[in-house]
Write an enzyme that holds these catalytic residues in place. Structure first.
Site, short mmCIF file in Angstrom:
data_model
loop_
_atom_site.label_atom_id
_atom_site.label_comp_id
_atom_site.label_asym_id
_atom_site.label_seq_id
_atom_site.Cartn_x
_atom_site.Cartn_y
_atom_site.Cartn_z
N SER A 170 -16.07 26.12 45.74
CA SER A 170 -16.60 25.06 44.88
C SER A 170 -17.33 24.04 45.74
O SER A 170 -16.99 23.84 46.91
CB SER A 170 -15.46 24.36 44.14
OG SER A 170 -14.67 23.61 45.05
N ASP A 171 -18.32 23.40 45.16
CA ASP A 171 -18.83 22.19 45.80
C ASP A 171 -17.70 21.16 45.76
O ASP A 171 -16.71 21.33 45.02
CB ASP A 171 -20.11 21.68 45.12
CG ASP A 171 -20.91 20.74 46.03
OD1 ASP A 171 -20.33 20.20 47.01
OD2 ASP A 171 -22.11 20.52 45.77
N TRP A 172 -17.83 20.12 46.52
CA TRP A 172 -16.75 19.16 46.74
C TRP A 172 -16.44 18.35 45.47
O TRP A 172 -17.24 17.52 45.06
CB TRP A 172 -17.12 18.27 47.92
CG TRP A 172 -16.71 18.81 49.26
CD1 TRP A 172 -15.98 18.13 50.21
CD2 TRP A 172 -16.95 20.11 49.83
NE1 TRP A 172 -15.76 18.93 51.31
CE2 TRP A 172 -16.33 20.14 51.11
CE3 TRP A 172 -17.60 21.27 49.39
CZ2 TRP A 172 -16.37 21.27 51.94
CZ3 TRP A 172 -17.63 22.38 50.21
CH2 TRP A 172 -17.03 22.38 51.46
#
Ligand code: NOJ
Length: 882
Positions: free
Chosen positions: A294-296
């Site tokens: 996932s992106d952050w």
């Protein structure tokens, strides 16, 4: 126990769930239409293929390793330890029993973020402008080797999302321009380089993160919009396949180990839990064997993200520093109680470890992470978020090797000459003046603004997470002055954009050549220099740049305009201004900025070609960033109704063949760039190869393997007595082992795992293959070379020079772009009078369109034409495909 289970359960993907039973796979995306846009379900999540070409050995190694892991160890590898919980921007948990240290994920696409003694490479966009495949591989190799030697395992780049739909999109500069074909080749070559150097590449952001505005709810709330969900990019199936997904398919074919899912929603389902995107497109159709991270803070659910194809959560906590995770303990519990099938956690970890082995890593031979993201000091807290474990964290390992040579060369070859009335190349000019802040240094130093979040001094990279610390920054002022001293030129510079009268009197002196610098910056949405929320408010020049250029040009008939920018700016008036003798786009070239520029201004290197269109206004592009939410406080709905018609495809549609001076035509078209010589194109030849018809993939996958066994006794999952619990750190252990009920898989508040997840999500039986699937990259026959095109290029000028021949294809049909890029090369050092052969292979995918009905790439019946020349609008050769 109950609370934990509820947390997992309450995070279901409502949309996927609602649609679950209604539609069989495969389903196309519907046309974009605001709130009605929806993302069809695709379950179960595809598991790795032991025979996927290029992955066989990695699979076997991973299988051996993963089979020996406990459930807690498996969960640990899928879950970040929390924001600032370790030395890198992201780290997962360790497997100390088997000697595996915490895997380190670090930004980014142009060099190592939060680092020292590393190189600052050109941005993706400037790299793209070289159109040089060997430079892309070299750049990747250098990036990968710097990462490896710092103890970084996964480098968070390269970028092809945003692709660059919106001319003012903040992060377009991280990627390789808005043409999917060009971006795909550059993305794949960069991946190849990074991974050959022993580092896992992470192609990002998947998918349709085309603007910074409204990508994250918290961020948008911060600048005054109380939206409750992130923006939804609503895009139809054909456009996803032919435009935005295309480069990622190339990266998968190149064997990319990891892909980052993005913040935004796609057709009203978050990208990190969009089963159609992750399970359907990426893992089944493209045959992606690596892992999705996932992106952050882009994960918004637990079990349903795992079911939808997410393999790793970053940085691990639900939001930064909450101390809670959607994975971690919740994933342990969800596997124990049967909500997440055992094969799914096994597949998640297999994908992570196979990528690790694929790039040649081994458990016992990893470079220790020898830097710390959170301090420049020698000592620091390993868990900087909570001031725990003070130790030596920065070892000052210099990983730059000779990469400066590459950076200088790539910066020069990615610099584009847009206008030249003969003033370039400079040759020992008698008197040179340099004007503009953009030629000089930032008074606070090259790294004076955190994550480069200001526009002070010369612009050599964007702002945001896709940045690094400069080891030094050679400014244009320094480099041009050095050259001037060597040449015996007189040299004066004025770096204050507002010193108007001093500038006027300097540049109006006899024999002065004036090089005037201006820039336009952008970056990631968490920083907002001068009110630009990542995306640019407009595409004019910053800091009075346009007035500065006009002042100089009004007083000097030998004006050279140099622009550093993260995308197009308006050059319309300068293109026809009689005193402006040259316009040079120097991009965002990294640490060697001034030297690269000197190499072009003085004709020591051959320049590049523009990887995007320079339109006469922001509006001329047909689309731009949405800056006001259009759906109340619900998710803003960004309908990509233009389909494939972005950048040159749009200009070619609304202003085909119109001259530069027109309000609708590009000032400088995609692919354009002047050079030192002239080239003649001749002798277009088309050879048709006998590839036969495409056979849609049929049959079924193997059944999902479950690797190893694990204890079902909750007592084995409690927090170990011999570990000191660190605040905010994310662990895989259960917080309570008092109840056995949640582990039974039985009904909980009347809902079983089966009802909770969409239909088919837990089914591990052999699954039917989709027709376009097959190997990494999709059906192997998509890459059959159907036509081989050749043309002769003759250097008709007086100097040795590089040519950048480009091949465009018209697919035919009423709704297709006039033409699209389908081949190119940078042929270096062609001598005057010399002829060389340009060769381009057209694959089946290249000449096909995506058919939403059959869910296949098809060669339509419409007549197809190829064009060869030196830009998207300068195409002297053309012929029908036989
Ligand atoms: C958010 C950015 O979108 C992504 O590109 C980056 O890799 C992560 N932050 C980590 O810094």
């Amino acid at each position: 126990m109950k609370t934990s289970f509820l947390l997992a359960a309450s995070t279901a993907t409502i949309l996927d769930f609602a649609a679950a039973n209604a539609l069989p796979n495969p389903q196309p995306y519907p046309p974009p239409h605001s709130n009605e846009a929806y993302s069809p379900p695709f379950y179960p999540s595809p598991w790795m293929d032991p025979n996927a070409p290029g992955w066989e050995q990695a699979y076997a190694q991973a299988k051996e390793f993963v089979s020996g892991l406990t459930l807690l160890e498996k969960v640990n590898l899928t879950t970040g330890v929390g924001w600032m919980g370790e030395k890198c921007v992201g780290n997962v948990g360790t497997v100390p029993r088997l000697g595996l240290r915490s895997l380190c994920m670090q930004d980014g696409p142009l060099g190592l973020r939060f680092n020292r003694y590393n190189s600052a490479f050109a941005t993706g966009l400037t790299a793209a402008a070289s159109w040089s495949r060997h430079l892309w591989v070299d750049r990747g190799t250098a990036l990968g080797s710097e990462a490896k030697n710092k103890g970084v395992d996964v480098l968070l780049g390269p970028v092809a999302g945003p692709l660059g739909r919106n001319p003012n999109g903040g992060r377009n500069v991280e990627g390789f321009g808005n043409d999917p074909y060009l971006a795909g080749v550059a993305l794949a070559d960069t991946v190849t380089g990074i991974q050959n150097a022993g580092t896992v590449a992470c192609a990002k952001h998947f998918l349709l993160n085309e603007q910074e505005h409204f990508r994250q709810v918290g961020e948008a709330n911060g600048y005054g919009y109380p939206i409750k969900e992130a923006l939804s990019s609503n895009v139809d199936d054909k456009t996803i396949h032919e435009v935005y997904g295309w480069p990622f398919q190339d990266a998968v074919k190149a064997g990319v180990g990891s892909i980052m899912c993005s913040y935004n929603q796609v057709n009203n389902s978050y990208a990190c839990q969009n089963s159609k995107l992750l399970n359907g497109l990426l893992k089944e159709e493209y045959g992606f064997q690596g892992f999705v991270m996932s992106d952050w803070q882009a994960q918004h659910a637990g079990v349903s993200t795992a079911a939808a194809g997410l393999d790793m959560t970053m940085p691990g906590d639900t939001l930064f520093n909450t101390g809670a995770s959607y994975f971690g303990s919740n994933l342990t519990l969800a596997v124990l109680n049967g909500t997440v099938p055992e094969w799914r956690i096994d597949d998640m970890v297999m994908r992570i470890m196979a990528s690790f082995f694929k790039v040649g890593k081994s458990i016992n031979n990893l470079v220790d992470t020898n830097f710390d993201s959170w301090t420049d000091g020698e000592f620091g807290y390993v868990q900087a978020a909570v001031n725990e474990n003070w130790e030596k964290v920065n070892y000052g390992v210099d990983v730059r090797a000779d990469h400066a040579n590459h950076i200088r060369e790539a910066g020069a070859k990615g610099t584009v000459i847009l206008k030249n009335n003969g003033i370039l190349p400079l040759n020992k000019p008698k008197f040179l003046t340099v004007i503009g802040e953009d030629a000089g240094s930032n008074p606070a130093g090259p790294n004076g603004c955190g994550d480069r979040g200001c526009d002070d001094g010369t612009l050599a990279m964007e702002w945001g997470s896709g940045t690094t610390n400069f080891p030094y920054l050679v400014t244009p002022d320094t480099a041009i002055q050095n050259q001037a001293l060597q040449d015996g030129s007189r040299y004066e510079s004025i770096l204050n954009n507002y010193a108007t009268s001093a500038i006027q009197s300097l540049v109006s002196q006899p024999e002065a050549i004036a090089i005037v610098f201006a820039n336009s910056d952008s970056g990631e949405g968490y920083l907002h220099p001068d009110g630009n929320e990542g995306d640019r408010k407009n595409i004019t020049l910053w800091k009075n740049g346009d007035d500065l250029i006009k002042t100089v040009a009004a007083n000097n008939a030998k004006t050279i305009v140099v622009v550093h920018s993260t995308g197009p700016v308006i050059l319309k008036d300068y293109a026809v201004h009689p005193n402006i003798s040259a316009i040079v786009w120097a991009g965002t070239p990294g640490q060697e900025s001034g030297n690269s520029l000197v190499d072009i201004l003085y004709g020591k290197q051959s320049p590049g070609r523009t990887p995007f269109t320079w339109g006469p206004s922001l509006e001329s592009y047909g689309v731009q960033v949405m800056t006001t939410p259009n759906n109340g406080n619900n998710a803003p709905q960004d309908d990509f109704t233009e389909g494939a018609f972005i950048d040159y495809r749009y200009f070619d549609k609304v202003a085909p063949g119109k001259p530069r001076s027109s309000d609708k035509a590009p000032t400088y078209e995609f692919g354009f760039g002047l050079s030192w010589s002239t080239f003649k194109f001749s002798n277009l030849q088309i050879q048709k190869n006998n590839a036969g018809p495409l056979n849609p993939t049929t049959g079924k996958t193997i059944a999902a393997p479950a690797l190893g066994t694990f204890s079902k006794n909750l007592k084995d999952y409690g927090f170990p007595k011999n570990i000191r619990r660190i605040k905010e750190f994310i662990y895989p252990y259960l917080s309570s082992t008092s109840s056995g009920q949640a582990a039974s898989g039985d009904s909980h508040y009347g809902q079983t795992a089966k009802q909770f997840l969409p239909a088919g999500a837990t089914d591990g039986s052999p699954q039917p293959r989709s027709p376009s699937s097959g190997e990494p990259g999709g059906n192997r026959q998509l890459y059959d070379v159907i036509y081989t095109i050749t043309a002769t290029i003759t250097n008709t000028g007086k100097v040795m020079d590089d040519a950048v021949p480009q091949l465009y294809l018209s697919h035919g049909g009423p709704n297709e772009p006039v033409r699209v890029l389908r081949g190119f090369d940078r042929i270096e050092r062609i001598a005057p009078g010399q002829s060389v052969t340009f060769k381009a292979d057209l694959t089946r995918r290249d000449i096909s369109n995506w058919d939403t009905k059959t869910q296949q790439w098809v060669v339509t019946k419409f007549p197809k034409t190829v064009y060869v020349g030196s830009s998207s609008r300068d195409l002297p050769l053309s012929a029908r495909l036989p």
